[in-house]
Design an enzyme around this catalytic site. Structure first.
Site, PDB file in Angstrom:
ATOM      1  N   GLU A  71     -41.035  13.191 -22.036  1.00 23.71           N
ATOM      2  CA  GLU A  71     -41.749  12.308 -22.026  1.00 23.71           C
ATOM      3  C   GLU A  71     -42.592  12.866 -23.202  1.00 23.71           C
ATOM      4  O   GLU A  71     -43.242  12.110 -23.940  1.00 23.71           O
ATOM      5  CB  GLU A  71     -42.941  12.152 -21.421  1.00 23.71           C
ATOM      6  CG  GLU A  71     -42.783  11.820 -19.581  1.00 23.71           C
ATOM      7  CD  GLU A  71     -44.338  12.063 -18.682  1.00 23.71           C
ATOM      8  OE1 GLU A  71     -45.749  12.995 -19.554  1.00 23.71           O
ATOM      9  OE2 GLU A  71     -44.460  11.668 -17.546  1.00 23.71           O
ATOM     10  N   GLU A  75     -50.182  14.119 -10.432  1.00 26.19           N
ATOM     11  CA  GLU A  75     -50.498  14.370 -12.126  1.00 26.19           C
ATOM     12  C   GLU A  75     -48.846  14.433 -11.966  1.00 26.19           C
ATOM     13  O   GLU A  75     -48.757  13.548 -13.271  1.00 26.19           O
ATOM     14  CB  GLU A  75     -51.535  15.263 -12.317  1.00 26.19           C
ATOM     15  CG  GLU A  75     -51.174  15.727 -13.223  1.00 26.19           C
ATOM     16  CD  GLU A  75     -52.214  15.110 -14.261  1.00 26.19           C
ATOM     17  OE1 GLU A  75     -51.687  14.732 -15.141  1.00 26.19           O
ATOM     18  OE2 GLU A  75     -52.714  14.077 -13.723  1.00 26.19           O
ATOM     19  N   TYR A 113     -41.224  15.210 -10.558  1.00 28.12           N
ATOM     20  CA  TYR A 113     -40.452  16.160 -11.588  1.00 28.12           C
ATOM     21  C   TYR A 113     -39.046  16.658 -10.436  1.00 28.12           C
ATOM     22  O   TYR A 113     -39.966  16.898 -10.328  1.00 28.12           O
ATOM     23  CB  TYR A 113     -40.850  16.756 -12.275  1.00 28.12           C
ATOM     24  CG  TYR A 113     -40.238  17.546 -13.664  1.00 28.12           C
ATOM     25  CD1 TYR A 113     -39.300  16.609 -14.524  1.00 28.12           C
ATOM     26  CD2 TYR A 113     -39.433  18.456 -13.347  1.00 28.12           C
ATOM     27  CE1 TYR A 113     -38.519  16.571 -15.223  1.00 28.12           C
ATOM     28  CE2 TYR A 113     -38.189  18.587 -14.387  1.00 28.12           C
ATOM     29  CZ  TYR A 113     -37.515  17.902 -15.426  1.00 28.12           C
ATOM     30  OH  TYR A 113     -37.107  18.224 -16.173  1.00 28.12           O
ATOM     31  N   VAL A 114     -38.059  15.497 -10.695  1.00 32.71           N
ATOM     32  CA  VAL A 114     -37.061  16.727 -10.432  1.00 32.71           C
ATOM     33  C   VAL A 114     -36.467  16.398 -11.683  1.00 32.71           C
ATOM     34  O   VAL A 114     -35.636  15.763 -12.490  1.00 32.71           O
ATOM     35  CB  VAL A 114     -35.907  15.220  -8.830  1.00 32.71           C
ATOM     36  CG1 VAL A 114     -34.554  15.888  -9.053  1.00 32.71           C
ATOM     37  CG2 VAL A 114     -37.191  15.409  -8.585  1.00 32.71           C
ATOM     38  N   GLY A 134     -30.632  12.001  -8.298  1.00 29.61           N
ATOM     39  CA  GLY A 134     -30.447  11.502  -6.777  1.00 29.61           C
ATOM     40  C   GLY A 134     -29.906  11.656  -5.649  1.00 29.61           C
ATOM     41  O   GLY A 134     -29.451  11.048  -5.833  1.00 29.61           O
ATOM     42  N   GLY A 193     -32.382  12.856  -3.419  1.00 37.54           N
ATOM     43  CA  GLY A 193     -33.885  12.325  -2.668  1.00 37.54           C
ATOM     44  C   GLY A 193     -34.578  13.188  -2.342  1.00 37.54           C
ATOM     45  O   GLY A 193     -35.568  13.265  -1.666  1.00 37.54           O
ATOM     46  N   GLY A 225     -37.031  13.020  -5.168  1.00 35.13           N
ATOM     47  CA  GLY A 225     -37.792  13.104  -5.350  1.00 35.13           C
ATOM     48  C   GLY A 225     -38.008  11.693  -4.217  1.00 35.13           C
ATOM     49  O   GLY A 225     -39.882  11.832  -3.927  1.00 35.13           O
ATOM     50  N   ASN A 263     -40.382   4.132 -19.391  1.00 35.70           N
ATOM     51  CA  ASN A 263     -39.518   4.950 -18.620  1.00 35.70           C
ATOM     52  C   ASN A 263     -39.140   4.037 -17.277  1.00 35.70           C
ATOM     53  O   ASN A 263     -39.361   4.178 -16.251  1.00 35.70           O
ATOM     54  CB  ASN A 263     -40.479   6.544 -17.663  1.00 35.70           C
ATOM     55  CG  ASN A 263     -39.723   7.442 -17.006  1.00 35.70           C
ATOM     56  OD1 ASN A 263     -38.364   7.017 -17.087  1.00 35.70           O
ATOM     57  ND2 ASN A 263     -41.075   8.310 -16.480  1.00 35.70           N
ATOM     58  N   TYR A 281     -39.459   3.577  -8.314  1.00 33.99           N
ATOM     59  CA  TYR A 281     -41.078   3.309  -7.582  1.00 33.99           C
ATOM     60  C   TYR A 281     -41.190   2.389  -7.122  1.00 33.99           C
ATOM     61  O   TYR A 281     -41.326   2.405  -5.488  1.00 33.99           O
ATOM     62  CB  TYR A 281     -42.396   3.582  -8.987  1.00 33.99           C
ATOM     63  CG  TYR A 281     -42.748   4.587  -9.448  1.00 33.99           C
ATOM     64  CD1 TYR A 281     -41.922   6.084  -8.722  1.00 33.99           C
ATOM     65  CD2 TYR A 281     -43.163   5.533 -10.639  1.00 33.99           C
ATOM     66  CE1 TYR A 281     -42.385   7.439  -9.186  1.00 33.99           C
ATOM     67  CE2 TYR A 281     -42.725   6.292 -11.324  1.00 33.99           C
ATOM     68  CZ  TYR A 281     -42.318   7.385 -10.567  1.00 33.99           C
ATOM     69  OH  TYR A 281     -42.971   8.663 -10.478  1.00 33.99           O
TER      70      TYR A 281
END
Length: 159
Positions: free
Chosen positions: A24, A83, A86-87, A93, A95, A97, A124, A131
């Site tokens: 980020e 908050e 993260y993966v 890819g 699964g 997240g 992002n 999402y």
């Protein structure tokens, strides 16, 4: 694949928090220590909770979701504020997240919480697309405000 974090997971969660901050473009702002994270998650009065994603192949922790409770005065019930999600890039890819978000949604439904919400940086695009593919929608009419550092101390000193 998904489980509640344990105190033994703190070092890897801390490392991933720093990886997320770097992604980020804000690593210089990620000052939390492992000790602070351990206290927040597992201290006498936990302020936050975490789930981890664990690889079925090698048992490695490959992602995490760190969250806390908020409260809606309009709905009259708690909600979950996510908050951090993260993966690790090399495991995306797979699964993880989606599984982390599914588990948090399950917790909300099971406990009668009215919301699961989080923030995402405007730039992002991969996360936004992910999402939205799950049915999440942006809250465009709201702007987040934040007090930190000097502004926070200045206002607090005047109380």
């Amino acid at each position: 694949m998904i489980r509640f974090a344990t105190a033994e997971d703190v070092p890897v969660i801390h490392a991933m928090v720093r990886e997320l901050a770097d992604y980020e473009k804000a690593l210089h702002e990620a000052n939390a220590t492992e000790g602070q994270l351990r206290e927040a998650l597992f201290g006498e009065r936990p302020a936050a909770y975490a789930h981890v994603a664990v690889s079925d192949e090698d048992g490695e922790v490959v992602g995490f979701a760190l969250w806390f409770l908020n409260f809606s005065t309009w709905r009259g019930v708690h909600g979950v504020y996510l908050e951090d999600l993260y993966v690790r890039p090399e495991r995306r890819g797979g699964g993880y997240g989606k599984a982390l978000l599914r588990e948090l949604a399950r917790v909300c439904v099971e406990r009668g919480y009215g919301r699961l919400e989080w923030s995402v940086l405007d730039w992002n695009a991969p996360s936004i697309a992910f999402y939205e593919s799950l049915g999440a929608r942006p809250q465009d009419e709201w702007t987040v405000y934040r007090l930190t550092d000097d502004a926070l101390h200045g206002l607090g000193a005047g109380a």
